[in-house]
Every structure is written in structure tokens, then in C-alpha cells.
Design a protein around this motif. Structure first.
Motif, PDB file in Angstrom:
ATOM      1  N   ILE A 109      36.458  31.381  92.684  1.00  0.00           N
ATOM      2  CA  ILE A 109      36.271  31.037  91.281  1.00  0.00           C
ATOM      3  C   ILE A 109      35.090  31.859  90.775  1.00  0.00           C
ATOM      4  CG2 ILE A 109      35.715  29.192  89.658  1.00  0.00           C
ATOM      5  CD1 ILE A 109      37.018  27.227  91.678  1.00  0.00           C
ATOM      6  N   GLN A 113      30.654  32.975  83.454  1.00  0.00           N
ATOM      7  CA  GLN A 113      31.469  32.148  82.570  1.00  0.00           C
ATOM      8  C   GLN A 113      32.565  32.953  81.863  1.00  0.00           C
ATOM      9  OE1 GLN A 113      29.227  29.890  79.745  1.00  0.00           O
ATOM     10  NE2 GLN A 113      31.012  28.765  79.035  1.00  0.00           N
ATOM     11  N   ARG A 116      35.243  33.702  84.356  1.00  0.00           N
ATOM     12  CA  ARG A 116      35.910  32.459  84.724  1.00  0.00           C
ATOM     13  C   ARG A 116      36.891  32.040  83.625  1.00  0.00           C
ATOM     14  NH1 ARG A 116      31.754  29.196  86.450  1.00  0.00           N
ATOM     15  NH2 ARG A 116      31.331  28.553  84.326  1.00  0.00           N
ATOM     16  N   LEU A 120      40.738  31.284  84.067  1.00  0.00           N
ATOM     17  CA  LEU A 120      41.241  29.953  83.711  1.00  0.00           C
ATOM     18  C   LEU A 120      42.367  30.041  82.684  1.00  0.00           C
ATOM     19  CD1 LEU A 120      37.899  27.935  83.545  1.00  0.00           C
ATOM     20  CD2 LEU A 120      39.684  27.787  85.303  1.00  0.00           C
ATOM     21  N   ARG A 154      38.657  20.483  86.674  1.00  0.00           N
ATOM     22  CA  ARG A 154      37.471  20.211  85.840  1.00  0.00           C
ATOM     23  C   ARG A 154      37.159  21.389  84.927  1.00  0.00           C
ATOM     24  NH1 ARG A 154      35.684  18.004  90.604  1.00  0.00           N
ATOM     25  NH2 ARG A 154      34.483  19.864  91.152  1.00  0.00           N
ATOM     26  N   TYR A 155      37.206  22.616  85.491  1.00  0.00           N
ATOM     27  CA  TYR A 155      36.932  23.806  84.674  1.00  0.00           C
ATOM     28  C   TYR A 155      37.946  23.941  83.534  1.00  0.00           C
ATOM     29  CZ  TYR A 155      33.476  25.701  87.969  1.00  0.00           C
ATOM     30  OH  TYR A 155      32.363  25.915  88.744  1.00  0.00           O
ATOM     31  N   ASP A 158      37.035  21.324  80.941  1.00  0.00           N
ATOM     32  CA  ASP A 158      35.776  21.702  80.277  1.00  0.00           C
ATOM     33  C   ASP A 158      35.968  22.870  79.314  1.00  0.00           C
ATOM     34  OD1 ASP A 158      34.515  19.693  81.651  1.00  0.00           O
ATOM     35  OD2 ASP A 158      33.541  21.031  83.115  1.00  0.00           O
ATOM     36  N   ALA A 159      36.888  23.778  79.649  1.00  0.00           N
ATOM     37  CA  ALA A 159      37.140  24.944  78.794  1.00  0.00           C
ATOM     38  C   ALA A 159      38.154  24.633  77.693  1.00  0.00           C
ATOM     39  CB  ALA A 159      37.637  26.110  79.642  1.00  0.00           C
TER      40      ALA A 159
END
Length: 178
Positions: A109, A113, A116, A120, A154-155, A158-159
Motif C-alpha cells: 500500500i 497519499q 495511494r 485506491l 478503511r482507506y 476514508d477516501a
């Protein structure tokens, strides 16, 4: 065996002659001597070296050439037919995806940011817009991408790529390909 090692075995003239004689039907060291004109003191070490390299085998006291060694070397050195299809039409996004995705799985991962988010968004495309998924299904889809499926989940939430309510998820962001 690599093609380089295979060529190295046959690069020596004496070994090449011995191997060729066996391929053409010589089954004993004396038959190889007759076919090549090489002295026995040269043939014996060549046979031993070719045996060690897997090009010759001795079965029931007879020499036999092994063509499978050539096939195995070619298969081992074979490269893919061509460049892989891009993971994203945008070159920069494709480069990021290729950095982190190997053989269809997320190798790691990204810590950065921005990178990522690119990864994602790509993973979010695994979910159909408008479809509601129970958490168990989301985990199964994400497990195919990476072992730490909980972190990915979770990512994604959150995104704002996935939304969640009462352990039910749906895709709520990211690009949609029509």
C-alpha cells in the motif's frame, strides 16, 4: 539451465563434436571416437561434462542426447509476448499502478497519499456503482488485492470511494468507466 550455460557447454569444439556424434547415433565412447576422430582421452572428459550439464545421459551403458534440456532452457528464458496492457490510460497513473501492482495484486500500500489515492481509485473500480455489498463480500474482493484487506477497506472509506452503513458498503466515488 540458462541458454548461456547451454551455449557454454557446447562452445568447446570437442564437446560439440561429441554431442553431435551422439545426436547422430553414436551410442558408446568408441563409436564417438570413430565418428569424430577424437582421442579417447578427449572424449571421456567431454562426455562427463555434457552429462553434468544434462545434455547427455547414460542408460544401460549407452549414451543418449537429451533434447529436453534445450526446451527447458528456452522456456526458462522466454519473455512475455509483448508489453502488458496499460492499467490506466493516463501514463502517470499507469506508472504508479505498475509500481505497486504486480500480477494483479497490490504488492504494498503506497505511503504517499497521492499515490495511494491513484491505487485506491483503481481498486474501487472492482465494485459496481449502485450495488450494495455486505462486509464479508467486500473483504473477499479486497483480499484478492492484498492480504491486509481491512486496511484497504478503511482507506477506501476514508477516501470517500466506498460508503458504509450497518456493515453494508457501496461504491460512492472514483471514476466510472462507461
Amino acid at each position: 539451465m540458462t541458454p548461456t550455460a547451454l551455449c557454454g557447454l557446447l562452445a568447446e569444439s570437442d564437446r560439440l563434436q561429441v554431442f553431435a556424434a551422439v545426436v547422430l547415433g553414436a551410442r558408446t565412447p568408441s563409436a564417438v571416437e570413430s565418428a569424430t576422430g577424437l582421442p579417447a582421452r578427449t572424449i571421456e572428459p567431454a562426455i562427463r561434462r555434457l552429462q553434468q550439464g544434462g545434455l547427455l545421459a547414460v542408460a544401460d551403458g549407452e549414451l543418449a542426447a537429451s533434447a529436453d534440456t534445450f526446451k527447458d532452457a528456452v522456456r526458462a528464458a522466454a519473455t512475455p509476448a509483448g508489453p502488458a496492457a496499460p492499467l490506466d490510460p493516463d501514463r502517470q497513473r499507469d506508472l504508479i499502478l505498475r509500481t505497486f501492482i504486480t500480477d494483479g495484486r497490490l504488492a504494498q500500500i503506497p505511503a504517499a497519499q497521492a499515490k495511494r489515492l491513484v491505487v485506491l481509485e483503481h481498486i474501487a473500480s472492482s465494485f459496481e456503482p449502485g450495488v450494495r455489498y455486505p462486509e464479508r463480500e467486500v473483504d473477499a474482493i479486497l483480499r484478492a488485492w492484498h492480504d491486509d484487506h481491512a486496511a484497504l477497506r478503511r482507506y477506501l472509506v476514508d477516501a470517500d470511494l466506498l460508503s458504509r452503513d450497518s456493515n453494508v458498503y457501496w461504491r460512492s466515488g472514483g471514476p466510472v468507466v462507461i
